[in-house]
Design an enzyme around this catalytic site. Structure first.
Site, PDB file in Angstrom:
ATOM      1  CG  HIS A 161      64.875  11.997  35.102  1.00 28.21           C
ATOM      2  ND1 HIS A 161      65.755  10.797  34.551  1.00 28.21           N
ATOM      3  CD2 HIS A 161      65.601  13.155  34.477  1.00 28.21           C
ATOM      4  CE1 HIS A 161      66.613  11.470  33.977  1.00 28.21           C
ATOM      5  NE2 HIS A 161      66.757  12.696  33.907  1.00 28.21           N
ATOM      6  CG  ASP A 209      66.168  18.115  29.149  1.00 27.72           C
ATOM      7  OD1 ASP A 209      67.030  18.413  29.918  1.00 27.72           O
ATOM      8  OD2 ASP A 209      66.019  17.105  28.315  1.00 27.72           O
TER       9      ASP A 209
HETATM   10  C1  HEM Z   1      65.362  11.271  26.791  1.00 24.42           C
HETATM   11  C2  HEM Z   1      65.907  11.208  28.038  1.00 24.42           C
HETATM   12  C3  HEM Z   1      65.949  12.238  28.957  1.00 24.42           C
HETATM   13  C4  HEM Z   1      65.125  13.352  29.148  1.00 24.42           C
HETATM   14  C5  HEM Z   1      63.885  13.575  28.385  1.00 24.42           C
HETATM   15  C6  HEM Z   1      65.661  13.917  30.435  1.00 24.42           C
HETATM   16  C7  HEM Z   1      64.919  14.999  31.185  1.00 24.42           C
HETATM   17  C8  HEM Z   1      65.336  15.700  32.108  1.00 24.42           C
HETATM   18  C9  HEM Z   1      64.475  16.688  32.669  1.00 24.42           C
HETATM   19  C10 HEM Z   1      63.432  17.361  32.247  1.00 24.42           C
HETATM   20  C11 HEM Z   1      65.415  17.129  33.948  1.00 24.42           C
HETATM   21  C12 HEM Z   1      65.066  18.336  34.864  1.00 24.42           C
HETATM   22  C13 HEM Z   1      65.358  19.530  34.569  1.00 24.42           C
HETATM   23  C14 HEM Z   1      66.963  19.607  34.552  1.00 24.42           C
HETATM   24  O1  HEM Z   1      67.356  20.023  35.788  1.00 24.42           O
HETATM   25  O2  HEM Z   1      67.599  19.687  33.625  1.00 24.42           O
HETATM   26  C15 HEM Z   1      66.512  16.247  33.652  1.00 24.42           C
HETATM   27  C16 HEM Z   1      67.591  16.454  34.829  1.00 24.42           C
HETATM   28  C17 HEM Z   1      68.607  15.874  34.930  1.00 24.42           C
HETATM   29  N1  HEM Z   1      69.100  14.631  33.949  1.00 24.42           N
HETATM   30 FE1  HEM Z   1      67.700  13.751  32.506  1.00 24.42          FE
HETATM   31  N2  HEM Z   1      66.611  13.281  30.700  1.00 24.42           N
HETATM   32  C18 HEM Z   1      67.103  12.229  30.114  1.00 24.42           C
HETATM   33  C19 HEM Z   1      68.182  11.361  30.158  1.00 24.42           C
HETATM   34  C20 HEM Z   1      69.175  11.362  30.859  1.00 24.42           C
HETATM   35  C21 HEM Z   1      70.313  10.623  31.178  1.00 24.42           C
HETATM   36  C22 HEM Z   1      70.559   9.528  30.266  1.00 24.42           C
HETATM   37  C23 HEM Z   1      71.205  11.225  32.004  1.00 24.42           C
HETATM   38  C24 HEM Z   1      72.389  10.884  32.648  1.00 24.42           C
HETATM   39  C25 HEM Z   1      72.926   9.432  32.113  1.00 24.42           C
HETATM   40  C26 HEM Z   1      70.338  12.384  32.473  1.00 24.42           C
HETATM   41  C27 HEM Z   1      70.924  13.054  33.808  1.00 24.42           C
HETATM   42  C28 HEM Z   1      70.253  14.244  34.281  1.00 24.42           C
HETATM   43  C29 HEM Z   1      70.772  14.920  35.281  1.00 24.42           C
HETATM   44  C30 HEM Z   1      72.247  14.773  35.809  1.00 24.42           C
HETATM   45  C31 HEM Z   1      69.786  15.850  35.660  1.00 24.42           C
HETATM   46  C32 HEM Z   1      69.731  16.897  36.742  1.00 24.42           C
HETATM   47  C33 HEM Z   1      69.219  16.329  38.120  1.00 24.42           C
HETATM   48  C34 HEM Z   1      69.563  17.333  39.225  1.00 24.42           C
HETATM   49  O3  HEM Z   1      70.747  17.478  39.681  1.00 24.42           O
HETATM   50  O4  HEM Z   1      68.467  17.975  39.605  1.00 24.42           O
HETATM   51  N3  HEM Z   1      69.148  12.546  32.111  1.00 24.42           N
HETATM   52  N4  HEM Z   1      66.643  15.418  32.768  1.00 24.42           N
END
Ligand code: HEM
Length: 418
Positions: free
Chosen positions: A324, A234
């Site tokens: 996601h 993450d």
């Molecule tokens: C418990 C809640 C969440 C979990 C477990 C989670 C987990 C992850 C994971 C595993 C990734 C893929 C790896 C990475 O690029 O970091 C990711 C990407 C991302 N997440 Fe989350 N996330 C959560 C909540 C959120 C929330 C609330 C937001 C924004 C309001 C968010 C925004 C993003 C963004 C912007 C990316 C990168 C997307 C990209 O450009 O590829 N995430 N998240």
């Protein structure tokens, strides 16, 4: 007396060498830039360079400079431990009182980050291990009202819009002031928090406190992307706080905020007990990335670009429409922000949820120059559609303005309150 073991000495020094080697590696990476620009410095002298004890003491001695145009704790590579405390201002706390509090806090933070006790420290020995301590101060809307400066309040400073996924509990919402305290040692964090709260007693009281953690220093090579408690890598696609600085820091359109930023705090519960029922390939489809190495389902390595157009044998996109990473992505490069999240793992609330095994999730902290422009559109998209919503629930929400840093002799928030 037992007979002397001639091999013991050699074994100990080999272990010391290995520990020292790993720790030294961590120092180099932390200071080498990359996605997270390191600002930690080791003191010129001290235990860090000598023998077994020195090797073990190495990361405890590291310091992140406090003074500078920007507050530390934003572009600082995330330390292992976090405590976030939101406070309510005491009635009658006005601009003068806020200046007094900021002067006291500034003095304490300078001392503590240098490994020196605070001015009225009753446990001075606990201050001896800075372990990359940073303290980042933020203001909620009430600071501006209390100081009679509502006209200087950034337009984005206030509660986020309501989202359908939210199940917010007031005990985790909002706040007049926030302290983000991070270090690679939990005792250091605990002591700094207690010191700063004690000093603030006449001005403010605790509203909520959230603790978070990442892997301990030395458990794995420094610079590795963290894993959250769902097991996912993450933080892969995140802002580079240096290269993407204009997205993180205010450019001064808001006057006093030049060199400051905004902090969004979302407390997001993970429904781990139902996540347990999901098989591995479904888990990967929810995210659009592989669990083993964080690579996109269309790629080989963690940092490969996901191919959102790639189609599988059944004519469907490999990364599904509600995954996601697809939903969190944006074609607008300005809709990006710095994620600096930590895991939390509390005692399960068996009183209200008998049989619960866990109460875990993310203390999801983001920094961006403009909350409305950068954070809200992404959260809105995820609110509309995101497979992950089935297993995650936002239970707390707060927004703070993070004033710029300060030079020696100045106090935090001087550009606003001074
Ligand atoms: C418990 C809640 C969440 C979990 C477990 C989670 C987990 C992850 C994971 C595993 C990734 C893929 C790896 C990475 O690029 O970091 C990711 C990407 C991302 N997440 Fe989350 N996330 C959560 C909540 C959120 C929330 C609330 C937001 C924004 C309001 C968010 C925004 C993003 C963004 C912007 C990316 C990168 C997307 C990209 O450009 O590829 N995430 N998240």
């Amino acid at each position: 007396m037992p007979p002397a073991d001639p091999t013991r000495r050699a074994r100990v020094s080999r272990r010391a060498f290995l520990v020292g080697g790993a720790a030294a590696g961590a120092v180099a990476v932390a200071g080498a830039g990359g996605a997270w620009a390191g600002r930690a410095t080791a003191p010129a002298t001290g235990a860090a360079s000598s023998g077994t004890a020195g090797a073990l003491a190495l990361h405890g001695d590291l310091r992140v400079p406090f003074h500078g145009p920007r507050q530390a704790g934003v572009e600082t590579p995330p330390q292992a431990y976090l405590t976030l405390v939101a406070l309510n201002l005491a009635p009658g706390t006005d601009r003068d009182a806020l200046v007094r509090l900021m002067r006291i806090w500034t003095d304490d933070v300078v001392r503590l980050t240098e490994g020196r006790p605070g001015l009225t420290d009753t446990e001075p020995e606990l201050a001896e291990v800075p372990a990359r301590l940073t303290v980042t101060v933020g203001y909620g809307p009430a600071v501006f009202t209390a100081a009679g400066l509502d006209d200087r309040r950034p337009a984005w400073l206030g509660p986020l819009p309501a989202f359908a996924v939210d199940r917010l509990e007031d005990r985790w919402n909002d706040g007049d002031l926030v302290l983000q305290v991070c270090a690679d040692d939990e005792v250091t964090v605990s002591h700094a928090v207690r010191m700063l709260l004690r000093e603030a007693r006449d001005f403010a009281s605790v509203r909520w406190l959230q603790k978070g953690f990442r892997r301990s220093v030395g458990s794995e090579p420094a610079g590795r992307t963290m894993r959250n408690l769902m097991g996912q890598i993450d933080g892969t696609r995140n802002l580079d706080p240096v290269a993407d600085a204009p997205l993180v820091w205010s450019d001064g359109t808001d006057g006093w905020l030049a060199g400051g930023t905004s902090m969004v705090v979302r407390r997001i519960r993970m429904e781990l007990d139902t996540w347990d029922e999901v098989d591995r390939s479904t888990r990967e489809a929810v995210m659009g990335r592989r669990l083993a190495d964080g690579a996109p389902l269309t790629g080989e390595k963690e940092h490969d670009e996901p191919d959102l157009e790639a189609v599988g044998p059944h004519g469907l996109t490999v990364i599904g429409p509600a995954a996601h990473v697809r939903r969190a992505r944006t074609s607008d490069p300005a809709e990006r922000f710095l994620r600096r999240a930590y895991s939390y793992d509390d005692a399960p609330d068996v009183a209200t949820d008998p049989g619960a095994l866990s109460s875990s999730g993310l203390v999801f902290v983001t920094f961006q120059a403009d909350v409305d422009r950068q954070f809200v559109p992404v959260q809105r998209r995820l609110d509309e559609v995101d497979l992950l919503n089935e297993w995650t629930t936002p239970i707390g929400s707060a927004v703070f303005a993070v004033p710029p840093g300060c030079a020696e002799g100045e106090f935090l928030g001087q550009a606003l309150l001074g």
